[in-house]
Design an enzyme around this catalytic site. Structure first.
Site, PDB file in Angstrom:
ATOM      1  N   TYR A   1     -39.534 -30.523  -4.711  1.00 58.44           N
ATOM      2  CA  TYR A   1     -39.359 -31.965  -4.467  1.00 58.44           C
ATOM      3  C   TYR A   1     -39.499 -32.247  -2.984  1.00 58.44           C
ATOM      4  O   TYR A   1     -38.870 -31.584  -2.172  1.00 58.44           O
ATOM      5  CB  TYR A   1     -37.974 -32.443  -4.937  1.00 58.44           C
TER       6      TYR A   1
ATOM      7  N   GLU B   1     -39.777 -35.794  -1.490  1.00 53.81           N
ATOM      8  CA  GLU B   1     -39.840 -37.244  -1.243  1.00 53.81           C
ATOM      9  C   GLU B   1     -39.827 -37.524   0.250  1.00 53.81           C
ATOM     10  O   GLU B   1     -39.045 -36.918   0.989  1.00 53.81           O
ATOM     11  CB  GLU B   1     -38.644 -37.937  -1.905  1.00 53.81           C
TER      12      GLU B   1
ATOM     13  N   ASP C   1     -63.196 -49.133  -2.056  1.00 52.35           N
ATOM     14  CA  ASP C   1     -62.752 -48.166  -3.060  1.00 52.35           C
ATOM     15  C   ASP C   1     -63.953 -47.261  -3.333  1.00 52.35           C
ATOM     16  O   ASP C   1     -64.862 -47.614  -4.065  1.00 52.35           O
ATOM     17  CB  ASP C   1     -62.310 -48.901  -4.328  1.00 52.35           C
TER      18      ASP C   1
ATOM     19  N   THR D   1     -60.449 -41.543  -5.231  1.00 53.89           N
ATOM     20  CA  THR D   1     -59.955 -40.413  -6.006  1.00 53.89           C
ATOM     21  C   THR D   1     -60.428 -39.164  -5.280  1.00 53.89           C
ATOM     22  O   THR D   1     -61.297 -39.231  -4.400  1.00 53.89           O
ATOM     23  CB  THR D   1     -60.544 -40.391  -7.418  1.00 53.89           C
TER      24      THR D   1
ATOM     25  N   LYS E   1     -63.823 -36.775  -8.176  1.00 50.20           N
ATOM     26  CA  LYS E   1     -65.161 -37.142  -8.641  1.00 50.20           C
ATOM     27  C   LYS E   1     -66.188 -36.374  -7.803  1.00 50.20           C
ATOM     28  O   LYS E   1     -66.160 -35.161  -7.816  1.00 50.20           O
ATOM     29  CB  LYS E   1     -65.310 -38.648  -8.646  1.00 50.20           C
TER      30      LYS E   1
ATOM     31  N   ARG F   1     -57.441 -33.637  -9.590  1.00 52.75           N
ATOM     32  CA  ARG F   1     -57.234 -35.032  -9.965  1.00 52.75           C
ATOM     33  C   ARG F   1     -56.201 -35.629  -9.020  1.00 52.75           C
ATOM     34  O   ARG F   1     -55.083 -35.106  -8.917  1.00 52.75           O
ATOM     35  CB  ARG F   1     -56.685 -35.138 -11.399  1.00 52.75           C
TER      36      ARG F   1
HETATM   37  C1  LIG Z   1     -62.239 -43.693 -11.099  1.00 54.26           C
HETATM   38  C2  LIG Z   1     -61.980 -44.905 -10.303  1.00 54.26           C
HETATM   39  C3  LIG Z   1     -60.673 -45.358 -10.058  1.00 54.26           C
HETATM   40  C4  LIG Z   1     -59.457 -44.839 -10.787  1.00 54.26           C
HETATM   41  O1  LIG Z   1     -59.151 -43.556 -10.624  1.00 54.26           O
HETATM   42  P1  LIG Z   1     -58.118 -42.821 -11.594  1.00 54.26           P
HETATM   43  O2  LIG Z   1     -57.960 -41.514 -10.916  1.00 54.26           O
HETATM   44  O3  LIG Z   1     -58.758 -42.748 -12.923  1.00 54.26           O
HETATM   45  O4  LIG Z   1     -56.861 -43.616 -11.597  1.00 54.26           O
HETATM   46  C5  LIG Z   1     -60.497 -46.435  -9.201  1.00 54.26           C
HETATM   47  N1  LIG Z   1     -61.549 -47.046  -8.643  1.00 54.26           N
HETATM   48  C6  LIG Z   1     -62.816 -46.665  -8.876  1.00 54.26           C
HETATM   49  C7  LIG Z   1     -63.944 -47.396  -8.215  1.00 54.26           C
HETATM   50  C8  LIG Z   1     -63.077 -45.588  -9.726  1.00 54.26           C
HETATM   51  O5  LIG Z   1     -64.337 -45.245  -9.973  1.00 54.26           O
END
Ligand SMILES: *Cc1c(COP(=O)(O)O)cnc(C)c1O
Length: 414
Positions: free
Chosen positions: A46, A48, A193, A220, A223, A229
């Site tokens: 933990y 925090e 994003d 993220t 990807k 993850r």
């Molecule tokens: C995949 C994605 C997310 C969300 O990610 P998670 O890990 O599934 O919560 C947010 N924004 C964009 C543009 C994405 O492609």
């Protein structure tokens, strides 16, 4: 493993991944080292708070590993501040909204049917219930160009607090400078994003929004970036914003950070700094272009007319009379995994839309080059044109299995 039931399921999943071709553009294979860090004893701890400011004892090594992840993230993406604690992409976005907005405030983001993500204001999501989302679109789905004039008009009318650039089903490049110009005109914060394209930006093969003055990047890590993850939030230089974001993640929306994931993020960031990773990212783009070329030659409509990144969106219903769901199922039967996807102006429902979306990050990790990618595209078109022909599908499946065997999933990347 003592739990035979779970062990069997893990083995089965391993086999499934090895046997088929993964074309879902948001998926990838991590290295042995990332897996090892992700499965490490850091999961027991933990912690925090943030390095040097924790609420529990015993933080010598958690502090060090989180600092390492932060330092590498900042170097990789050329920024001053990084929060590496978001559990995933969706909480990373929520944390930024919560840090900078009051309930009822407005965000201007990309329309979902034009490529934006659920977390950019889909009515079913929590952020959409708290904040107001307005959307910009493409000017012309056949070129993919964003309608920047209209974006400015909407911004002037709605005075958003955040202007959000980013997508999960868009294959062209954004003009980040235009976003920044418009945001400055209306006093909005700029947020990119880059969940899908983070790895391509880290490698320098796609433009970094920070180079054009963006304030915040969320992403993220699983990807194109090819890590565990998880999520990250980066702030270019504004300390006030970075402080607000830290508070918003903890204690705002999360409790204890997942230190095993943070250790794995540090490993992935380290891998992404290598020349080998840069070559990988370049190849992702070349492979996607090679696939797009085949669809173009066959006169099959792609949204955006082609691709500048790792993904392609094809109008299978408009071009071939096959629905997105039918295409997904037929391709699944031959060992190709991808997803159905709504397209701009879709007249069909989200559960059986007009399009399919696919990409090259995972097959490029396997070592596919342009030649193999073009061949996969040919095979896909054969299946789409003969979706009810068992014999043809069996023959294609054989070819896919051969390819999968020839290109095993690697365990080491550096
Ligand atoms: C995949 C994605 C997310 C969300 O990610 P998670 O890990 O599934 O919560 C947010 N924004 C964009 C543009 C994405 O492609």
């Amino acid at each position: 493993m003592r739990d035979k039931k779970v062990e069997k399921l893990i083995k089965s999943e391993e086999k499934r991944q090895a046997k088929g071709l993964e074309l879902i553009p948001s998926e990838n294979y991590v290295s042995e080292d990332v897996l090892k860090a992700n499965g490490s004893v850091f999961t027991n701890k933990y912690s925090e708070g943030y390095p040097g400011r924790r609420y529990y004892g015993g933080q010598d090594f958690t502090d060090a590993v989180e600092r390492l992840a932060i330092e590498r993230a900042c170097k990789l993406f050329k920024c001053k501040y990084a929060n590496v604690q978001p559990h995933s992409g969706a909480p990373a976005n929520l944390a930024v909204y919560a840090a900078l907005l009051s309930p009822g405030d407005t965000v201007l983001g990309m329309d979902l049917s034009h490529g934006g993500h659920l977390t950019h204001g889909h009515p079913m999501t929590l952020p959409a219930k708290i904040y107001k989302f307005v959307n910009y679109k493409m000017k012309n789905p056949d070129t993919g160009e964003i309608d920047y004039e209209n974006l400015r008009k909407i911004a002037l009318e709605h005075k958003p607090k955040i202007i959000l650039a980013g997508f999960s089903a868009y294959s062209r490049s954004l003009n980040y400078k235009k976003f920044v110009e418009i945001a400055r005109e209306v006093g909005a914060v700029t947020m990119a994003d880059m969940a899908h394209i983070a790895g391509l930006i880290a490698a320098g093969v796609l433009r970094n929004p920070f180079d054009d003055g963006f304030d915040i990047i969320t992403s993220t890590t699983h990807k194109t970036l090819r890590g565990p993850r998880g999520g990250i939030i980066l702030t270019r230089e504004d300390e006030e914003i970075a402080k607000k974001i830290d508070k918003s993640i903890f204690p705002g929306i999360q409790g204890g950070p997942h230190m095993h994931t943070i250790a794995a993020k540090a490993v992935a960031f380290g891998e992404a700094m290598t020349p080998k990773y840069k070559a990988y990212a370049k190849q992702i783009l070349k492979n996607a272009k090679a696939m797009a070329e085949v669809f173009k030659k066959n006169n099959i409509r792609m949204i955006g007319g082609g691709t500048d990144n790792h993904l392609i969106l094809v109008d299978v219903f408009g071009s071939l009379g096959v629905t997105g769901k039918e295409a997904q199922t037929a391709l699944d039967e031959v060992g190709i995994t991808l997803n159905m996807n709504s397209i701009a102006g879709d007249t069909r429902k989200p559960l059986d839309p007009s399009g399919i979306r696919f990409g090259t990050p995972a097959i490029t990790t396997r070592g596919f080059k342009e030649k193999e990618c073009a061949y996969v595209a040919e095979l896909m078109i054969t299946v789409l044109k003969n979706k009810d022909d068992k014999k043809i599908k069996e023959a294609v499946h054989k070819e896919i299995k051969k390819l999968a065997k020839k290109f095993p999933i690697p365990k080491k990347f550096v």
